[in-house]
Design an enzyme around this catalytic site. Structure first.
Site, PDB file in Angstrom:
ATOM      1  N   PHE A 150     -46.293  25.302  -6.758  1.00 22.83           N
ATOM      2  CA  PHE A 150     -46.092  23.883  -6.424  1.00 22.83           C
ATOM      3  C   PHE A 150     -47.362  23.196  -5.932  1.00 22.83           C
ATOM      4  O   PHE A 150     -47.441  21.978  -5.935  1.00 22.83           O
ATOM      5  CB  PHE A 150     -44.998  23.748  -5.341  1.00 22.83           C
ATOM      6  N   GLU A 177     -40.550  24.251 -10.045  1.00 23.10           N
ATOM      7  CA  GLU A 177     -39.374  23.373 -10.039  1.00 23.10           C
ATOM      8  C   GLU A 177     -39.452  22.353  -8.906  1.00 23.10           C
ATOM      9  O   GLU A 177     -38.677  21.405  -8.863  1.00 23.10           O
ATOM     10  CB  GLU A 177     -38.087  24.210  -9.944  1.00 23.10           C
ATOM     11  N   SER A 227     -47.083  33.143  -5.357  1.00 24.00           N
ATOM     12  CA  SER A 227     -47.095  34.025  -4.180  1.00 24.00           C
ATOM     13  C   SER A 227     -47.203  35.500  -4.585  1.00 24.00           C
ATOM     14  O   SER A 227     -46.922  35.868  -5.726  1.00 24.00           O
ATOM     15  CB  SER A 227     -45.817  33.810  -3.373  1.00 24.00           C
ATOM     16  N   CYS A 282     -54.391  27.867  -1.942  1.00 26.86           N
ATOM     17  CA  CYS A 282     -54.635  29.316  -1.929  1.00 26.86           C
ATOM     18  C   CYS A 282     -56.035  29.592  -1.407  1.00 26.86           C
ATOM     19  O   CYS A 282     -56.345  30.712  -1.028  1.00 26.86           O
ATOM     20  CB  CYS A 282     -54.471  29.899  -3.313  1.00 26.86           C
ATOM     21  N   GLU A 382     -49.701  34.865   5.139  1.00 28.51           N
ATOM     22  CA  GLU A 382     -50.269  33.621   4.615  1.00 28.51           C
ATOM     23  C   GLU A 382     -49.366  32.504   5.135  1.00 28.51           C
ATOM     24  O   GLU A 382     -48.193  32.412   4.746  1.00 28.51           O
ATOM     25  CB  GLU A 382     -50.240  33.638   3.076  1.00 28.51           C
TER      26      GLU A 382
HETATM   27  P1  NAD Z   1     -43.995  30.939  -5.739  1.00 28.41           P
HETATM   28  O1  NAD Z   1     -44.429  32.332  -5.987  1.00 28.41           O
HETATM   29  O2  NAD Z   1     -42.810  30.699  -4.878  1.00 28.41           O
HETATM   30  O3  NAD Z   1     -43.682  30.205  -7.145  1.00 28.41           O
HETATM   31  C1  NAD Z   1     -44.538  30.349  -8.242  1.00 28.41           C
HETATM   32  C2  NAD Z   1     -43.708  30.265  -9.522  1.00 28.41           C
HETATM   33  O4  NAD Z   1     -42.781  31.343  -9.551  1.00 28.41           O
HETATM   34  C3  NAD Z   1     -42.897  28.989  -9.618  1.00 28.41           C
HETATM   35  O5  NAD Z   1     -42.977  28.500 -10.942  1.00 28.41           O
HETATM   36  C4  NAD Z   1     -41.493  29.424  -9.252  1.00 28.41           C
HETATM   37  O6  NAD Z   1     -40.490  28.686  -9.919  1.00 28.41           O
HETATM   38  C5  NAD Z   1     -41.441  30.864  -9.694  1.00 28.41           C
HETATM   39  N1  NAD Z   1     -40.565  31.681  -8.844  1.00 28.41           N
HETATM   40  C6  NAD Z   1     -40.256  31.479  -7.530  1.00 28.41           C
HETATM   41  N2  NAD Z   1     -39.440  32.459  -7.078  1.00 28.41           N
HETATM   42  C7  NAD Z   1     -39.253  33.306  -8.123  1.00 28.41           C
HETATM   43  C8  NAD Z   1     -38.524  34.520  -8.280  1.00 28.41           C
HETATM   44  N3  NAD Z   1     -37.818  35.039  -7.282  1.00 28.41           N
HETATM   45  N4  NAD Z   1     -38.551  35.136  -9.482  1.00 28.41           N
HETATM   46  C9  NAD Z   1     -39.246  34.617 -10.510  1.00 28.41           C
HETATM   47  N5  NAD Z   1     -39.953  33.455 -10.415  1.00 28.41           N
HETATM   48  C10 NAD Z   1     -39.958  32.811  -9.238  1.00 28.41           C
HETATM   49  O7  NAD Z   1     -45.280  30.164  -5.183  1.00 28.41           O
HETATM   50  P2  NAD Z   1     -45.360  28.698  -4.596  1.00 28.41           P
HETATM   51  O8  NAD Z   1     -44.709  28.681  -3.260  1.00 28.41           O
HETATM   52  O9  NAD Z   1     -44.949  27.709  -5.608  1.00 28.41           O
HETATM   53  O10 NAD Z   1     -46.946  28.538  -4.423  1.00 28.41           O
HETATM   54  C11 NAD Z   1     -47.638  28.950  -3.282  1.00 28.41           C
HETATM   55  C12 NAD Z   1     -48.243  30.331  -3.453  1.00 28.41           C
HETATM   56  O11 NAD Z   1     -49.107  30.345  -4.592  1.00 28.41           O
HETATM   57  C13 NAD Z   1     -49.136  30.731  -2.286  1.00 28.41           C
HETATM   58  O12 NAD Z   1     -48.925  32.086  -1.998  1.00 28.41           O
HETATM   59  C14 NAD Z   1     -50.551  30.498  -2.814  1.00 28.41           C
HETATM   60  O13 NAD Z   1     -51.552  31.266  -2.188  1.00 28.41           O
HETATM   61  C15 NAD Z   1     -50.380  30.895  -4.228  1.00 28.41           C
HETATM   62  N6  NAD Z   1     -51.432  30.310  -5.059  1.00 28.41           N
HETATM   63  C16 NAD Z   1     -52.413  31.141  -5.499  1.00 28.41           C
HETATM   64  C17 NAD Z   1     -53.472  30.614  -6.243  1.00 28.41           C
HETATM   65  C18 NAD Z   1     -54.571  31.497  -6.719  1.00 28.41           C
HETATM   66  O14 NAD Z   1     -55.318  31.065  -7.579  1.00 28.41           O
HETATM   67  N7  NAD Z   1     -54.710  32.710  -6.209  1.00 28.41           N
HETATM   68  C19 NAD Z   1     -53.505  29.245  -6.538  1.00 28.41           C
HETATM   69  C20 NAD Z   1     -52.459  28.439  -6.068  1.00 28.41           C
HETATM   70  C21 NAD Z   1     -51.424  28.988  -5.335  1.00 28.41           C
END
Ligand code: NAD
Length: 498
Positions: A150, A177, A227, A282, A382
């Site tokens: 997101f 989403e 994540s 991130c 985090e």
């Molecule tokens: P998230 O892991 O909750 O969601 C990421 C994606 O996975 C979304 O499209 C979501 O719909 C999907 N998702 C969520 N729960 C799921 C599940 N149980 N099973 C399958 N798919 C699922 O992450 P977020 O909260 O949207 O974003 C924040 C996280 O992303 C932080 O940990 C941040 O550090 C990380 N991030 C990392 C980078 C990088 O380049 N390393 C860049 C941006 C964000």
């Protein structure tokens, strides 16, 4: 009025048949902006089928023609910058200036995609044996997919589909989403730019659609950003199905502050990197390791943090907006309380800030802890909120050891005026992206994003040269040509080329 977020399948923006829909909510006001479908495996399969159908013609499209689509897309993104940023701020919460930065960092990748002619070039070695040449060509994989978080709803989709598609692949994007409106605007612009039907497809949803992407036999590669828990699941599940996966994960980024650093610049850099985007990056700076006399800077770090204005991203002068949802706000507040219970000193408490006009927003203001220890939850987790942990050490060597003991390896920075200290840090620090007097060292797209250790699974990063390797397979050709005059030689029963 209902505003249902569409899918993009085979060049058509269509309404989902999903039975479950979620609200897309403005985190500063709780206004419902739209409803997003929780797609099922059936709709993912439709998107994959459209991408598979489009692949042969797109693969055969001339490199320069593919690049021209992205030349048009970069111009369209520029033309729609204000509209994209406004949409982004409304659904994600970051300030308008930062939203433009989010779009801009993605735009730079689109610009880079236009250089695919040289980026996708292969290699050639003449006369590797008598009259034999060998060359390597990079060919697209087929249908690829991207799953995005997101926090950067423009930049991260733009890390993925432009580079995948310009290499000749077709693509299925599954944006977060929580803020799907910005990625859909980008998808509309990509269609306008002339991306043929089916080259880019978009589905929505959560675990069900993500699992369907991991399992679908026609998807060859997945780029995931999000994540640690979800990324590890995606990496394992998709790898089991034989797919290539790159998963860019969570982080805990440290800055090492040396006492000889330029103080004014360092204080500004720390505040911007720790609290900007409400800490939802991130690459956010969540720990500052103060070395020697820099320990005395704590009051000034706190004073600087107090100068930041917390408000809705649309408000002029806002420095940080709300957290993405109420759950995120409650989680950050809980971690702050835990930090106090576990004995860290709460130098500045950002809980429950006064934000006139936005009492319903998910706001947490800049928060600073000193005396933070590695065993504390505020250090181990985090936080993904505007919380800065201060740690005190005596030497650069101790600081480096401290940072290297953390399991994450996304980004780090040193603030110093000493070239020798910077050189030692750069060489000895075990983190993928290093800043020297640069607090958020995200490389420009000529390089690749290179988070390491616990912040990444898979061996090639997004954008730059690495992503061209990720989205292509190398074919080597060994060739020998005979002219009419060549007389038959001897049968060669060995493996050696002569
Ligand atoms: P998230 O892991 O909750 O969601 C990421 C994606 O996975 C979304 O499209 C979501 O719909 C999907 N998702 C969520 N729960 C799921 C599940 N149980 N099973 C399958 N798919 C699922 O992450 P977020 O909260 O949207 O974003 C924040 C996280 O992303 C932080 O940990 C941040 O550090 C990380 N991030 C990392 C980078 C990088 O380049 N390393 C860049 C941006 C964000």
């Amino acid at each position: 009025m209902s505003n249902k977020v569409k899918l993009l399948i085979g060049g058509e923006f269509v309404e989902s048949r999903a039975t479950e829909w979620r609200d897309v909510i403005n985190p500063a006001t709780q206004e419902v902006l739209a409803q997003v479908p929780m797609c099922t495996a059936d709709e993912v399969a439709l998107a994959v089928a459209a991408a598979k159908k489009a692949f042969p013609a797109w693969r055969a499209t001339a490199l320069a023609e593919r690049a021209r689509v992205f030349l048009r897309l970069q111009q369209l993104i520029r033309d729609h910058m204000d509209e994209l940023a406004a949409t982004l701020t409304s659904e994600q919460g970051k300030t308008l200036a930062d939203a433009k930065g989010d779009v801009f960092r993605g735009l730079e990748v689109v610009e880079h995609a236009c250089s695919i002619g040289t980026l996708q070039m292969g290699e050639f070695a003449e006369n590797v044996a008598g009259g034999v040449d060998t060359y390597a060509i990079r060919q697209p994989l087929g249908v690829c997919a991207g799953i995005t978080p997101f926090n950067f709803p423009a930049m991260i989709p733009l890390w993925m589909f432009p580079m995948a598609c310009v290499c000749g692949n077709t693509f299925v994007l599954k944006p977060s989403e929580q803020d799907p409106l910005t990625p859909m605007k980008l998808a509309e612009l990509a269609q306008k730019a002339g991306l043929p039907p089916g080259v880019l497809n978009v589905v929505h949803g959560g675990p069900e659609s993500v699992n369907a992407i991991c399992d679908h036999p026609d998807i060859k590669a997945i780029s995931f950003v999000g994540s640690v828990n979800v990324g590890t699941h995606v990496y394992r599940r998709a790898s089991e199905h034989g797919k290539r996966v790159q998963a860019m994960l969570g982080a805990k980024n440290h800055a090492v502050v040396m006492p000889d650093a330029n103080k004014a610049q360092t204080l500004n850099a720390i505040a911007g990197a720790a609290f900007g985007a409400a800490g939802q990056r991130c690459m956010a700076l969540s720990v500052a390791v103060l070395v020697g006399e820099a320990k005395q800077w704590i009051p000034e770090i706190v004073e600087k943090a107090k100068t930041l204005k917390v408000s809705a991203g649309v408000e002029p002068g806002a420095d940080l907006g709300p957290l993405i949802n109420r759950g995120a706000k409650a989680r950050v507040e809980k971690l702050i309380a835990q930090g106090v219970e576990e004995g860290a000193k709460l130098e500045l408490d950002g809980r429950h800030p006064d934000v006139p006009g936005y009492t319903a927003g998910n706001f947490v203001g800049p928060t600073v802890f000193s005396g933070v220890k590695p065993s504390m939850h505020i250090y181990k987790e985090e936080i993904f909120g505007p919380v800065l942990c201060l740690v005190e050490v005596d030497t650069l060597a101790e600081a480096i050891e401290f940072v290297n003991a953390n399991p994450y390896g996304n980004g780090t920075a040193i603030f110093t005026q000493s070239g020798a200290a910077a050189r030692t840090f750069q060489h000895d620090i075990d983190v993928g992206q290093v800043g020297i007097n640069v607090p958020i060292p995200v490389p420009v797209p000529f390089f690749s994003f290179t988070g390491s250790r616990g912040s990444k699974l898979g061996d090639l990063g997004p954008y730059g040269k690495e992503v061209v390797r990720f989205f292509t397979q190398t074919k080597t050709v060994t060739s020998r040509w005979f002219d009419d005059e060549t007389t038959a030689g001897k049968v060669n029963t060995t493996i050696a080329l002569r």
